[in-house]
Scaffold this active site. Structure first.
Site, PDB file in Angstrom:
ATOM      1  N   SER A  99      -2.581  -1.730   0.373  1.00 59.58           N
ATOM      2  CA  SER A  99      -1.376  -0.912   0.496  1.00 59.58           C
ATOM      3  C   SER A  99      -1.715   0.567   0.606  1.00 59.58           C
ATOM      4  O   SER A  99      -0.861   1.364   0.978  1.00 59.58           O
ATOM      5  CB  SER A  99      -0.496  -1.086  -0.744  1.00 59.58           C
ATOM      6  OG  SER A  99      -0.158  -2.415  -0.914  1.00 59.58           O
ATOM      7  N   HIS A 159      -1.546  -4.700   7.420  1.00 58.39           N
ATOM      8  CA  HIS A 159      -0.753  -4.490   6.208  1.00 58.39           C
ATOM      9  C   HIS A 159       0.619  -5.142   6.371  1.00 58.39           C
ATOM     10  O   HIS A 159       1.532  -4.557   6.959  1.00 58.39           O
ATOM     11  CB  HIS A 159      -0.639  -2.972   5.940  1.00 58.39           C
ATOM     12  CG  HIS A 159       0.146  -2.637   4.722  1.00 58.39           C
ATOM     13  ND1 HIS A 159       0.933  -1.511   4.631  1.00 58.39           N
ATOM     14  CD2 HIS A 159       0.288  -3.286   3.539  1.00 58.39           C
ATOM     15  CE1 HIS A 159       1.516  -1.481   3.442  1.00 58.39           C
ATOM     16  NE2 HIS A 159       1.139  -2.545   2.766  1.00 58.39           N
ATOM     17  N   GLU A 188       1.720  -3.181   9.521  1.00 57.99           N
ATOM     18  CA  GLU A 188       1.055  -1.924   9.903  1.00 57.99           C
ATOM     19  C   GLU A 188      -0.393  -2.225  10.272  1.00 57.99           C
ATOM     20  O   GLU A 188      -1.084  -2.908   9.504  1.00 57.99           O
ATOM     21  CB  GLU A 188       1.022  -0.976   8.702  1.00 57.99           C
ATOM     22  CG  GLU A 188       2.091   0.062   8.685  1.00 57.99           C
ATOM     23  CD  GLU A 188       1.929   1.011   7.490  1.00 57.99           C
ATOM     24  OE1 GLU A 188       1.948   2.212   7.729  1.00 57.99           O
ATOM     25  OE2 GLU A 188       1.803   0.556   6.343  1.00 57.99           O
ATOM     26  N   ASN A 223       4.087   2.975   2.871  1.00 59.27           N
ATOM     27  CA  ASN A 223       4.087   3.323   1.448  1.00 59.27           C
ATOM     28  C   ASN A 223       4.150   4.814   1.193  1.00 59.27           C
ATOM     29  O   ASN A 223       4.575   5.245   0.126  1.00 59.27           O
ATOM     30  CB  ASN A 223       2.881   2.698   0.756  1.00 59.27           C
ATOM     31  CG  ASN A 223       3.109   1.217   0.547  1.00 59.27           C
ATOM     32  OD1 ASN A 223       4.228   0.813   0.233  1.00 59.27           O
ATOM     33  ND2 ASN A 223       2.100   0.414   0.766  1.00 59.27           N
TER      34      ASN A 223
HETATM   35  P1  NAD Z   1      -1.023 -10.631  -6.530  1.00 60.27           P
HETATM   36  O1  NAD Z   1      -1.420 -10.064  -7.844  1.00 60.27           O
HETATM   37  O2  NAD Z   1       0.267 -11.367  -6.396  1.00 60.27           O
HETATM   38  O3  NAD Z   1      -2.191 -11.617  -5.971  1.00 60.27           O
HETATM   39  C1  NAD Z   1      -3.555 -11.310  -5.955  1.00 60.27           C
HETATM   40  C2  NAD Z   1      -4.352 -12.600  -6.001  1.00 60.27           C
HETATM   41  O4  NAD Z   1      -5.738 -12.304  -5.836  1.00 60.27           O
HETATM   42  C3  NAD Z   1      -4.230 -13.348  -7.349  1.00 60.27           C
HETATM   43  O5  NAD Z   1      -3.832 -14.685  -7.100  1.00 60.27           O
HETATM   44  C4  NAD Z   1      -5.629 -13.283  -7.939  1.00 60.27           C
HETATM   45  O6  NAD Z   1      -5.975 -14.433  -8.683  1.00 60.27           O
HETATM   46  C5  NAD Z   1      -6.480 -13.168  -6.675  1.00 60.27           C
HETATM   47  N1  NAD Z   1      -7.824 -12.608  -6.888  1.00 60.27           N
HETATM   48  C6  NAD Z   1      -8.219 -11.656  -7.775  1.00 60.27           C
HETATM   49  N2  NAD Z   1      -9.537 -11.410  -7.620  1.00 60.27           N
HETATM   50  C7  NAD Z   1      -9.979 -12.226  -6.629  1.00 60.27           C
HETATM   51  C8  NAD Z   1     -11.244 -12.433  -6.009  1.00 60.27           C
HETATM   52  N3  NAD Z   1     -12.326 -11.755  -6.378  1.00 60.27           N
HETATM   53  N4  NAD Z   1     -11.341 -13.363  -5.022  1.00 60.27           N
HETATM   54  C9  NAD Z   1     -10.249 -14.073  -4.638  1.00 60.27           C
HETATM   55  N5  NAD Z   1      -9.022 -13.919  -5.193  1.00 60.27           N
HETATM   56  C10 NAD Z   1      -8.887 -12.999  -6.166  1.00 60.27           C
HETATM   57  O7  NAD Z   1      -1.080  -9.395  -5.510  1.00 60.27           O
HETATM   58  P2  NAD Z   1      -0.220  -9.182  -4.166  1.00 60.27           P
HETATM   59  O8  NAD Z   1       1.090  -8.585  -4.507  1.00 60.27           O
HETATM   60  O9  NAD Z   1      -0.278 -10.440  -3.357  1.00 60.27           O
HETATM   61  O10 NAD Z   1      -1.070  -8.012  -3.464  1.00 60.27           O
HETATM   62  C11 NAD Z   1      -2.282  -8.286  -2.792  1.00 60.27           C
HETATM   63  C12 NAD Z   1      -2.629  -7.108  -1.895  1.00 60.27           C
HETATM   64  O11 NAD Z   1      -1.570  -6.900  -0.958  1.00 60.27           O
HETATM   65  C13 NAD Z   1      -2.819  -5.772  -2.630  1.00 60.27           C
HETATM   66  O12 NAD Z   1      -3.805  -5.027  -1.983  1.00 60.27           O
HETATM   67  C14 NAD Z   1      -1.458  -5.114  -2.466  1.00 60.27           C
HETATM   68  O13 NAD Z   1      -1.537  -3.707  -2.565  1.00 60.27           O
HETATM   69  C15 NAD Z   1      -1.111  -5.554  -1.051  1.00 60.27           C
HETATM   70  N6  NAD Z   1       0.324  -5.534  -0.724  1.00 60.27           N
HETATM   71  C16 NAD Z   1       1.237  -5.909  -1.653  1.00 60.27           C
HETATM   72  C17 NAD Z   1       2.586  -5.889  -1.309  1.00 60.27           C
HETATM   73  C18 NAD Z   1       3.614  -6.314  -2.317  1.00 60.27           C
HETATM   74  O14 NAD Z   1       4.815  -6.058  -2.080  1.00 60.27           O
HETATM   75  N7  NAD Z   1       3.237  -6.955  -3.396  1.00 60.27           N
HETATM   76  C19 NAD Z   1       3.002  -5.513  -0.028  1.00 60.27           C
HETATM   77  C20 NAD Z   1       2.023  -5.160   0.911  1.00 60.27           C
HETATM   78  C21 NAD Z   1       0.685  -5.168   0.547  1.00 60.27           C
END
Ligand code: NAD
Length: 318
Positions: free
Chosen positions: A148, A176, A188, A226
């Protein structure tokens, strides 16, 4: 219209990559197998939409088996809903589900053509994953991140100890996706200084194959979405903590006054309070601009483990 600075940054990244890179990346039509790292809300959504719209097999990696189990349960629920609403048939749902395979080992990504990383927004974690991907994946594999806010140039740099060797860094790009991935059309595409034009073209084409509408952004803190959205959410939280408005009034005025489906506090819960804090920290630290200071309440909520919908409690209870 692009500003001259934006245009220069975009052009600069592809020009640099063209000069330094001779790596052949996979052509879009050849993306036959996708890898997704992280089975959380974003990774699961990306994997499901890729299977459903692009029709490719997806290997979903997560180090936490409980996250995989929760994610697959959610995928089953979404597919069942699509069947019940007659958007797809049961046969189609079964076919989509059969395209998803899961594992706890990144080594299983050795044969994928395109990988999308979606682990938590922790720079050191993403850097170590990209360092490993450069070793594990094939020389043509596109290495995409769903970050993000973290610099794509820095993520790309983590693939090698020799900055003059762009064989892996030229294949790093950001796709993204927006949350929730099955619903939001926008994505994005962000290029690092090292990203090759072929990588960008392939990423754009693959996102289109997933039914998404790509926008391009320069590698700048918060990128586009963002940089605009997070200060809005942060300001809503500051309004709450300083008593300018109550939770329901803040959400109601923005929902009813700007015609968005939910107010900023509910949206923060859906995004994840930890993700919001991480993005504000990057904006604040990388620009040095006090207007991006994360609200104190945001930090306290993370300390309390109130991460929003995913933890059962945030500004609202779930
Ligand atoms: P989340 O916490 O829901 O999921 C992350 C997952 O990664 C978890 O299931 C965790 O167990 C796993 N994980 C942790 N370490 C790991 C590793 N070493 N290898 C494999 N898996 C691993 O997070 P999310 O909300 O899905 O966000 C993920 C990414 O997407 C982040 O970079 C976030 O900034 C980005 N993002 C989030 C959103 C949102 O609205 N939540 C929107 C756009 C982008």
């Amino acid at each position: 219209m692009f500003t001259p600075i934006f245009r220069r940054q975009l052009l600069q990244s592809s020009k640099h990559a063209r000069c330094f890179s001779s790596t052949r990346v996979v052509a879009t039509a050849d993306v036959k197998h996708l890898g997704v790292i992280g089975a959380g809300q974003m990774g699961l959504g990306i994997a499901l939409v890729a299977a459903q719209k692009a029709g490719v097999p997806v290997t979903l990696v997560d180090t936490n088996q409980a996250s995989i189990d929760k994610g697959l349960k959610f995928a089953d629920k979404l597919l069942a809903k699509d069947v019940s609403k007659e958007r797809i048939t049961q046969d189609q749902a079964d076919k989509i589900r059969s395209l998803l395979s899961t594992t706890t080992s990144m080594d299983s990504l050795s044969s994928v053509d395109f990988v999308i990383e979606a682990v938590p927004e922790i720079p050191s974690l993403k850097f170590s994953i990209f360092e490993s991907l450069a070793q594990i994946c094939q020389p043509h594999t596109i290495l995409a991140t769903n970050t993000s806010s973290i610099s794509i140039t820095r993520i790309a740099a983590s693939t090698t100890k020799d900055p003059t060797d762009t064989s892996a860094s030229s294949r790093v790009v950001s796709t993204h996706f927006m949350n929730p991935v099955p619903i939001q059309k926008g994505v994005e595409i962000i290029t690092g200084l090292q990203t090759s034009q072929e990588t960008v073209d392939t990423a754009i084409a693959f996102c289109k194959k997933m039914g998404k509408i790509p926008s391009q952004s320069a590698d700048s803190p918060g990128f586009l979405a963002n940089r605009i959205l997070m200060p809005y959410i942060n300001e809503a939280i500051i309004c709450l903590e300083t008593g300018v408005g109550r939770r329901d009034d803040i959400d109601a005025i923005m929902k009813n006054g700007t015609n968005v489906p939910m107010g900023p506090l509910q949206l923060a819960d859906f995004i994840g309070i930890d993700t919001c804090l991480a993005i504000m920290k990057v904006l604040h630290e990388e620009t040095g601009d006090s207007k991006y200071r994360p609200s104190v309440l945001l930090g306290k909520m993370v300390d309390a483990g109130w991460l929003g919908k995913k933890s059962g409690k945030g500004f609202y209870d779930y």
